[in-house]
Write a protein that holds these residues in place. Structure first.
Motif, short mmCIF file in Angstrom:
data_model
loop_
_atom_site.label_atom_id
_atom_site.label_comp_id
_atom_site.label_asym_id
_atom_site.label_seq_id
_atom_site.Cartn_x
_atom_site.Cartn_y
_atom_site.Cartn_z
N ARG A 179 -0.92 -2.06 -2.16
CA ARG A 179 -2.48 -0.63 -1.58
C ARG A 179 -1.36 1.03 -1.67
N GLU A 180 -1.01 1.14 -1.34
CA GLU A 180 -0.46 1.95 -0.40
C GLU A 180 1.07 2.95 -1.93
N VAL A 181 1.06 1.35 -2.39
CA VAL A 181 2.57 2.18 -3.77
C VAL A 181 2.42 2.21 -4.78
N ASP A 182 0.56 1.38 -5.23
CA ASP A 182 0.12 1.41 -6.00
C ASP A 182 -1.38 1.42 -5.75
N PRO A 183 -1.88 2.66 -5.76
CA PRO A 183 -3.34 2.88 -5.07
C PRO A 183 -4.14 2.75 -6.31
N THR A 184 -3.87 2.60 -7.86
CA THR A 184 -4.33 2.29 -8.90
C THR A 184 -4.07 0.83 -9.40
#
Length: 610
Positions: free
Chosen positions: A197-202
């Motif tokens: 979620r931190e590196v790919d929030p979408t």
């Protein structure tokens, strides 16, 4: 689809073999531009079991704590039906492993070779390729499991070290994240989901896998997660049922394990409606299809990077020069061509195309006039010296009208001091010409390729300049000596002949040498010397340019070329002994260029067939 993924796998293998993958580089490489799937999860989340289920083989080390201590780049290649399954490591080329227990041991041994028999980790990846008719074409990167505490034998920084390593892979925009989370733990505490979620929030790059569904507490299920209600991702969650430790101990094979997994989802009331998109086999197909889609979307960017890199590699290879010719004639031609390029650059400096030649004009326009102006004739033209020289020149017979011999001696003793500025001009121009030799050598890329030839050309050019300097010195000093050997008669004829002011022979000899008379002689001599200085200020530069600058442009390496024709092939070869670092650099660039051109052709073919 399989051809496209197989092509990417092929390019990735070639990139890896050439070291063209950029964990440590700030520049984008072909490896970085190619999509790959990174497997992320906490320790004991079931990562290894998922990978083995996809491959259909037991091949990964197992145990407690951190088992995966180096990234494992796993490339799966679908082979023809009926063909034998085997594995290959990049660090053991041409050695095929058909025993997958031996593959597991080699992974462990190769890890220990890098980290030692400790619980340390290393970011240096292990590259493994598996060829089997039972796999789909795929590239997976198994990363060390995320952990929250360091165990005995590990540094306190191990938690952050692992996280940094995982981030270095999954932060890349072309990385697909396979986030592994166990169903028997709260999803809110999932290490994989948190970092994803931190590196790919979408969630554009994240695929969620839920393991250990069969180990959940009675009365609980994972339906809300699998249906995307508890935590929604862009792509549907996939649930898997791995082999239990008891199954592994009993050596239950993958075929039986996959069958039991299918039966579990098909027969479970909670998951029956989801059974068509559950299981390891479905996960492998989803990953392969998703990877193909991502690859297709990245093709324009990959093509652009390849084209740009090819241009850069070609430019670099051109700068490094061509490989050395084998025969004597070829070597001689190569040396002559390189010398010609150096000579051309040298002439450009002198002709003003490149900087440097203007310093020579500065010698003539500033340094030489200043040196002539600084000359002090006080000693030669002091009253005492004038009286002494004129008296000595008269001898026993005093001069009748004008002390001609005294004049000559005074003028000669004054003109001899001009030799110093004349020689200084020769030396100053010589120093500039030498400086331009070194500058031209540095600006001749081909000479950087051959250190021995570079030294030889430099020495030959300096030796030529030294010979030219000696010729110039002789010619320039002759100009000064010529002025001393023959005086300009007209200068003295134009002087007023006043007998009453010192030329009357009836006057006493002592009256003739009075201060007024001697002072007039000194003034006359100084005027003549200044006239000569003005003349030499123009003629000395002509001599220097003719003997040094002109000759340097015409014949700087002529003597070297004459000697070159007498050299044996062995010596010619020694001149072309290339710097090993440059040879290695050229070889590496040529291989990379071949890789990129091959990739360009194959990807262009795929792009046109879309």
């Amino acid at each position: 689809m399989e051809n496209l993924i197989s092509l990417v796998n092929k390019i990735q293998r070639a990139c890896t073999a050439l070291g063209d993958h950029g964990e440590a580089s700030a520049l984008p490489t072909l490896w970085d531009s190619l999509p790959a799937i990174a497997v992320v999860g906490g320790q004991s989340s079931g990562k290894s079991s998922v990978l083995e289920s996809i491959v259909g083989k037991d091949f990964l080390p197992r145990g407690s704590g951190i088992v995966t201590r180096r990234p494992l780049v796993l490339q799966l290649h679908k082979s023809d039906e009926g063909s034998r399954e085997y594995a290959e490591f990049l660090h053991l080329p041409r050695k095929r492993f058909t025993d997958f227990a031996a593959v597991r041991r080699e992974i462990q041994d190769e890890t220990d070779r890098e980290t030692g028999r400790t619980k340390q980790i290393s970011s240096v990846p292990i590259h493994l390729s598996i060829y089997s008719p039972n796999v789909v074409n795929l590239t997976l990167i198994d990363l060390p499991g995320l952990t929250k505490v360091a165990v005995e034998g590990q540094p306190d920084s191990i938690v952050q070290d692992i996280e940094n390593m995982v981030r270095s892979y999954i932060e890349k925009p072309n990385c697909i994240i396979l986030a592994i989370s166990p169903a028997n733990q709260d999803l809110a505490t999932s290490d994989a989901i948190k970092i994803s979620r931190e590196v790919d929030p979408t969630g554009e790059r994240t695929l969620g896998v839920l393991t250990k569904i069969d180990l959940m507490d009675k009365g609980t299920d994972a339906v809300d997660i699998l249906e995307g209600k508890a935590y929604r991702l862009k792509f549907p969650w996939v649930g898997v049922v791995n082999r239990s430790q008891a199954d592994i101990n009993k050596n239950v094979d993958m075929i039986a394990a996959r069958r039991r997994e299918r039966e579990y989802f098909a027969n479970s009331p909670e998951y029956k409606h989801l059974a068509h998109r559950m299981g390891s086999e479905h996960l492998a197909k989803v990953l392969s299809k998703h990877l193909e889609t991502v690859i297709k979307s990245r093709i324009p960017g990959i093509q652009s990077l390849i084209n740009k890199t090819i241009a850069e590699l070609e430019s670099e290879l051109s700068r490094l020069g061509k490989p050395i010719a084998a025969d004597a004639g070829g070597k001689l031609y190569t040396i002559m061509e390189i010398c010609r390029l150096f000579d051309q650059i040298y002439k450009e400096h002198l002709d003003g195309v490149r900087a440097g030649g203007e310093k020579i004009y500065n010698v003539f326009d500033t340094q030489l006039p200043a040196a002539l102006k600084r000359l002090q004739f006080d000693k030669q033209l002091s009253m005492e010296n004038i009286r002494k020289l004129i008296t000595e020149a008269d001898g026993y017979q005093p001069h009748l009208i004008a002390p001609e011999q005294g004049y000559r001696r005074l003028i000669e003793s004054s003109l001899v001091t001009i030799r110093g500025p004349a020689e200084a001009a020769v030396d100053a121009v010589h120093a500039i010409l030498k400086e331009l030799v070194h500058k031209s050598i540095n600006e001749t890329p081909e000479l950087k390729q051959y250190p021995a030839l570079r030294v030889e050309v430099g020495n030959a050019a300096i030796e030529s300049l030294d010979r030219m300097k000696e010729e110039s010195r002789k010619a320039t000093l002759k100009l000064v000596d010529m002025e001393s050997s023959y005086l300009t008669v007209d200068f003295f004829r134009k002087l007023p002949q006043d007998v009453d002011k010192g030329g009357n022979p009836t006057h006493s000899i002592f009256d003739r040498y009075n201060d007024s008379y001697l002072r007039r002689i000194g003034t006359t001599v100084l005027s003549y010397v200044n006239m000569v200085c003005a003349s030499l200020r123009n003629s000395i530069p002509k001599s220097v340019v003719y003997c040094q600058v002109r000759e340097a442009k015409r014949s700087l390496l002529d003597h070297f070329f004459t000697e070159l024709g007498k050299m044996e092939q062995k010596y010619l070869s020694s001149l072309l002994n290339e710097d090993p670092a440059i040879m290695e650099r050229r070889s590496g660039l040529a291989k990379r260029l071949e890789l990129y051109r091959s990739a360009q052709a194959e990807i262009d073919t795929v792009a046109w067939s879309k």
